[in-house]
Design an enzyme around this catalytic site. Structure first.
Site, PDB file in Angstrom:
ATOM      1  N   GLY A  38       0.761  -1.230   0.245  1.00 11.34           N
ATOM      2  CA  GLY A  38       0.139  -0.447  -0.257  1.00 11.34           C
ATOM      3  C   GLY A  38       0.978   1.382  -0.583  1.00 11.34           C
ATOM      4  CG  ASP A  94      -2.165   1.366   2.846  1.00  9.28           C
ATOM      5  OD1 ASP A  94      -2.390   1.050   3.883  1.00  9.28           O
ATOM      6  OD2 ASP A  94      -2.465   0.727   2.138  1.00  9.28           O
ATOM      7  CG  ASP A  97      -9.567  -0.415   8.870  1.00 11.08           C
ATOM      8  OD1 ASP A  97      -9.881   0.999   9.492  1.00 11.08           O
ATOM      9  OD2 ASP A  97      -9.235  -0.972   8.698  1.00 11.08           O
ATOM     10  CE  LYS A 125     -11.021   2.711   6.148  1.00 12.76           C
ATOM     11  NZ  LYS A 125     -11.133   1.367   5.770  1.00 12.76           N
ATOM     12  CG  PHE A 146     -12.803  -0.361   1.106  1.00 15.86           C
ATOM     13  CD1 PHE A 146     -11.974  -1.670   2.066  1.00 15.86           C
ATOM     14  CD2 PHE A 146     -12.063  -1.351  -0.046  1.00 15.86           C
ATOM     15  CE1 PHE A 146     -10.489  -2.274   1.794  1.00 15.86           C
ATOM     16  CE2 PHE A 146     -11.248  -1.898  -0.155  1.00 15.86           C
ATOM     17  CZ  PHE A 146     -10.188  -2.427   1.079  1.00 15.86           C
ATOM     18  CB  VAL A 147     -10.492   4.200   0.555  1.00 15.46           C
ATOM     19  CG1 VAL A 147     -11.413   5.691   1.059  1.00 15.46           C
ATOM     20  CG2 VAL A 147      -9.642   4.694   1.227  1.00 15.46           C
ATOM     21  CG  ASP A 153      -4.928  -3.722  -1.703  1.00 17.59           C
ATOM     22  OD1 ASP A 153      -4.671  -3.469  -1.119  1.00 17.59           O
ATOM     23  OD2 ASP A 153      -4.907  -5.114  -2.522  1.00 17.59           O
ATOM     24  NE  ARG A 159      -1.725  -3.653  -4.133  1.00 17.43           N
ATOM     25  CZ  ARG A 159      -1.813  -3.583  -3.142  1.00 17.43           C
ATOM     26  NH1 ARG A 159      -1.807  -2.231  -2.326  1.00 17.43           N
ATOM     27  NH2 ARG A 159      -2.196  -4.806  -2.707  1.00 17.43           N
TER      28      ARG A 159
HETATM   29  P1  IMP Z   1      -5.342  -1.928  10.281  1.00 18.90           P
HETATM   30  O1  IMP Z   1      -4.270  -3.126  11.001  1.00 18.90           O
HETATM   31  O2  IMP Z   1      -6.717  -2.371  10.330  1.00 18.90           O
HETATM   32  O3  IMP Z   1      -5.113  -0.507  10.601  1.00 18.90           O
HETATM   33  O4  IMP Z   1      -5.374  -2.329   8.058  1.00 18.90           O
HETATM   34  C1  IMP Z   1      -4.379  -1.459   8.064  1.00 18.90           C
HETATM   35  C2  IMP Z   1      -4.107  -2.100   6.637  1.00 18.90           C
HETATM   36  O5  IMP Z   1      -5.183  -2.881   5.774  1.00 18.90           O
HETATM   37  C3  IMP Z   1      -3.250  -1.265   5.862  1.00 18.90           C
HETATM   38  O6  IMP Z   1      -2.649  -1.233   5.617  1.00 18.90           O
HETATM   39  C4  IMP Z   1      -4.120  -1.454   4.184  1.00 18.90           C
HETATM   40  O7  IMP Z   1      -3.018  -2.402   4.045  1.00 18.90           O
HETATM   41  C5  IMP Z   1      -5.638  -2.159   4.735  1.00 18.90           C
HETATM   42  N1  IMP Z   1      -6.655  -1.647   4.527  1.00 18.90           N
HETATM   43  C6  IMP Z   1      -7.142  -0.803   5.637  1.00 18.90           C
HETATM   44  N2  IMP Z   1      -8.465   0.069   5.365  1.00 18.90           N
HETATM   45  C7  IMP Z   1      -8.416   0.079   4.376  1.00 18.90           C
HETATM   46  C8  IMP Z   1      -9.105   0.719   2.865  1.00 18.90           C
HETATM   47  O8  IMP Z   1     -10.198   1.756   3.370  1.00 18.90           O
HETATM   48  N3  IMP Z   1      -9.049   0.436   1.461  1.00 18.90           N
HETATM   49  C9  IMP Z   1      -8.160  -0.687   1.312  1.00 18.90           C
HETATM   50  N4  IMP Z   1      -7.228  -1.150   2.617  1.00 18.90           N
HETATM   51  C10 IMP Z   1      -7.580  -1.437   4.035  1.00 18.90           C
HETATM   52 MG    MG Z   2      -1.447  -2.093   3.779  1.00 17.73          MG
END
Ligand code: IMP
Ligand code: MG
Length: 178
Positions: A38, A94, A97, A125, A146-147, A153, A159
């Site tokens: 990402g 990127d 979340d 987010k 979801f973006v 991606d 991407r």
């Molecule tokens: P986290 O561990 O939940 O913070 O997720 C982080 C990872 O989830 C990021 O590095 C992204 O690869 C993926 N991710 C989370 N939300 C999105 C989204 O809205 N679009 C695409 N990838 C996402």
């Molecule tokens: Mg990622």
């Protein structure tokens, strides 16, 4: 698909984030570690705005495996990492979340003896975080949607979009219910 951040907004956001980083680090050498895949577009744009002595490394973080909402266990692959002992490390992802990916990266990188570790993301987010930390640097807060685009991606697609767009529920429906 609906555009959320266009090319100019993204360029401004990356420039602001680079200015914050430059103010923080000054002329100190920094090792920036991008989380694949990402980070690819952000990393390329961001490093060209940074003027301190900069090393670049990559790590691989996997949490999503195709689904749009439910994160699986985070797996981190540090095989490509340069030696970071005694260095100022800046982790770059990127999007922040749930935050589990960043926490896992911080833990594993922290174990390798850097002199400092900070974190940066393009997007935070809203309303999704499940961890206590927040990224030290970020460019935009976005709604809980979801973006894709600018490196992000869905099933390894989109991407290459030069903007960030929200995928409509029907555009992710088959896979997330599978
Ligand atoms: P986290 O561990 O939940 O913070 O997720 C982080 C990872 O989830 C990021 O590095 C992204 O690869 C993926 N991710 C989370 N939300 C999105 C989204 O809205 N679009 C695409 N990838 C996402
Ligand atoms: Mg990622």
């Amino acid at each position: 698909m609906k555009v959320l951040l266009d090319e100019k907004q993204l360029a401004d956001g990356v420039r602001r984030m680079a200015a914050d980083m430059s103010a923080h680090y000054g002329d100190e050498p920094v090792t920036i570690i991008g989380a694949l895949h990402g980070c690819i577009v952000l990393l390329a744009d961001l490093i060209r705005q940074l003027k301190m002595p900069l090393r670049v490394g990559l790590a691989r973080a996997n949490s999503y495996r195709g689904a749009t909402r439910s994160p699986g266990a985070v797996t981190i692959d540090l095989d490509m990492l340069p030696d970071i002992r005694g260095r100022h490390v800046l982790l770059l992802d990127d999007i922040f979340d749930t935050g589990h990916t960043m926490v896992e990266l911080l833990n594993q990188i922290g174990d390798l003896g850097p002199s400092s570790v900070r974190s940066a993301v393009l997007l935070r987010k809203q309303g999704r975080q499940q961890v206590d930390i927040r990224p030290d640097f970020f460019a935009f807060d976005i709604p809980d949607a979801f973006v894709v685009g600018y490196g992000l991606d869905f099933n390894n697609l989109y991407r290459n979009l030069p903007y960030i767009a929200v995928l409509e529920p029907h555009e992710t429906a088959e896979v997330s219910s599978a």
